[in-house]
Design an enzyme around this catalytic site. Structure first.
Site, mmCIF file in Angstrom:
data_model
loop_
_atom_site.group_PDB
_atom_site.id
_atom_site.type_symbol
_atom_site.label_atom_id
_atom_site.label_comp_id
_atom_site.label_asym_id
_atom_site.label_seq_id
_atom_site.Cartn_x
_atom_site.Cartn_y
_atom_site.Cartn_z
ATOM 1 N N GLY A 96 -71.474 -26.945 -21.105
ATOM 2 C CA GLY A 96 -71.288 -25.769 -20.249
ATOM 3 C C GLY A 96 -70.814 -24.562 -21.032
ATOM 4 N N ASP A 97 -70.211 -23.634 -20.315
ATOM 5 C CA ASP A 97 -69.764 -22.379 -20.937
ATOM 6 C C ASP A 97 -68.420 -22.507 -21.649
ATOM 7 O OD1 ASP A 97 -68.686 -22.849 -18.309
ATOM 8 O OD2 ASP A 97 -67.710 -20.900 -18.483
ATOM 9 N N GLY A 145 -71.083 -23.190 -15.139
ATOM 10 C CA GLY A 145 -71.231 -22.817 -16.540
ATOM 11 C C GLY A 145 -72.560 -22.211 -16.943
ATOM 12 N N ARG A 187 -75.161 -32.514 -21.510
ATOM 13 C CA ARG A 187 -75.090 -31.124 -21.018
ATOM 14 C C ARG A 187 -73.801 -30.457 -21.526
ATOM 15 N NH1 ARG A 187 -71.098 -28.185 -17.835
ATOM 16 N NH2 ARG A 187 -72.158 -26.540 -16.705
ATOM 17 N N THR A 240 -63.927 -19.995 -15.519
ATOM 18 C CA THR A 240 -64.172 -21.285 -14.864
ATOM 19 C C THR A 240 -65.218 -21.073 -13.783
ATOM 20 O OG1 THR A 240 -63.225 -23.075 -13.543
ATOM 21 C CG2 THR A 240 -62.168 -20.908 -13.309
ATOM 22 N N GLY A 241 -66.109 -22.050 -13.656
ATOM 23 C CA GLY A 241 -67.154 -21.903 -12.645
ATOM 24 C C GLY A 241 -68.428 -22.574 -13.089
ATOM 25 N N THR A 298 -61.465 -27.103 -14.267
ATOM 26 C CA THR A 298 -61.304 -26.705 -15.667
ATOM 27 C C THR A 298 -59.947 -26.038 -15.837
ATOM 28 O OG1 THR A 298 -63.658 -26.392 -15.904
ATOM 29 C CG2 THR A 298 -62.285 -25.083 -17.366
#
Ligand code: ASP
Length: 326
Positions: free
Chosen positions: A223-224, A247, A221, A244-245, A193
């Site tokens: 994510g964050d 989510g 889906r 980042t990671g 990301t």
């Protein structure tokens, strides 16, 4: 002689006092501008990314950083710097955003992005878009040209098209590498990301994030990264953050806003707040990843609980760093 202050003087002076109290605190060391970027975090080791690849990543991060810096030096705003910096990273196939985005379980690229500006808490986001070349620009258009904060799928694409943004065939995002990683599902999941946070010379903060999400994610889906408060947050009273990671954890723990809230309500420094959330709360929950952030005084944090995070920063004072591993 009795001195008195006339009503008209008071009317002029009081707003001036209130105005100057509301301005971001200026410290002697406060830099004119600060820019911090990330290109994703993950658990890849030094052996997983060979020296030549590390060099290539660092070169691209440096290039991205100078695009943003150039804009800031010339008096551009934080949002302008974030847009062009992230556009570059989106166009670069090395990173998991725009061209080079990871694939969903059923072999598509579904992109998420968001932007937030710290002085009025305005924000914009796109989720699950399949044909907008630069999702961060669409997020910015939603922030500046619509009454909404987040748009998804076909509706977001329609809006981006009406705003004159480039629409591409979905095959544009394809890269052999990402396709292979879907086929193999890397044992140590590689993230990529991209994000950018800026303090500009006007004392304003902003944060932006753009991603293809997680490899092998289920269709639909989200994510964050496009969620304000989870993957992106900016507030002139505290800081600007891009995450980042993994989510799902960043959403459940509202990571970006949590760091800002610790600063706002507990008076914590940026570094302490980031540590509590990333290295304490998230680690205890099993959530992997990291953040980049800059506070209103120009202090930065690049905190991650993984082996590595592609990252770089530059300040008007001349400080600069490009790094991958801890
Ligand atoms: N946070 C992103 C997501 O969960 C992925 C990443 O940062 O690597 O969609």
């Amino acid at each position: 002689m009795k001195k008195f202050i006339s009503y008209s003087t008071l009317i002029l002076v009081i707003p001036l006092i209130i105005f100057s109290c509301n301005q971001p605190q200026t410290t002697i060391t406060k830099p004119d501008y600060v820019i911090v970027i990330h290109g994703g975090a993950g658990n890849a080791s030094n052996q997983d990314i060979n020296e030549e690849e590390q060099k290539e990543y660092k070169e691209k991060l440096s290039e991205a950083l100078s695009i943003g810096e150039e804009i800031l030096i010339n008096g551009g705003t934080c949002v302008e710097a974030i847009e062009k910096t992230i556009n570059f990273l989106e166009d670069c196939p090395l990173f998991n955003a725009g061209k080079g985005a990871v694939f969903t379980h059923d072999g598509h690229n579904e992109l998420d992005a968001s932007i937030m500006q710290g002085w009025d808490l305005n924000a914009g986001a796109v989720a699950g878009v399949r044909n907008i070349k630069n999702p961060i620009s669409a997020a910015i258009k939603i922030m500046s040209e619509s009454k909404h904060v987040m748009m998804s799928g076909n509706g977001a694409s329609q809006f981006a098209k009406e705003q004159g943004l480039e629409i591409v065939d979905s095959s544009y995002f394809f890269t052999e590498n990402r396709w292979k990683s879907l086929q193999n599902i890397l044992k140590s999941e590689k993230h990529g990301t991209v994000g950018c946070v800026v303090l500009d010379k006007y004392g304003n903060l902003a944060a932006g994030t753009s991603t293809g999400g997680m490899t092998n994610k289920k269709y639909g889906r989200i994510g964050d990264s496009p969620i304000i408060g989870a993957g992106t947050y900016a507030n002139n009273n505290t800081c600007a953050i891009s995450a980042t990671g993994h989510g799902e954890f960043f959403i459940r723990y509202t990571v970006a806003h949590d760091i800002s809230a610790l600063m706002e309500y507990k008076n914590m420094s940026l570094e302490d707040a980031a540590n509590v959330v990333i290295n304490d709360k998230l680690v205890n929950a099993g959530g992997t990843g990291g953040i980049i952030a800059v506070d209103k005084n120009g202090n930065i944090s690049m905190t991650f609980n993984t082996n590595m995070m592609f990252r770089a920063y530059a300040k008007s004072t001349g400080e600069k760093e490009v790094a991958i591993f801890k």
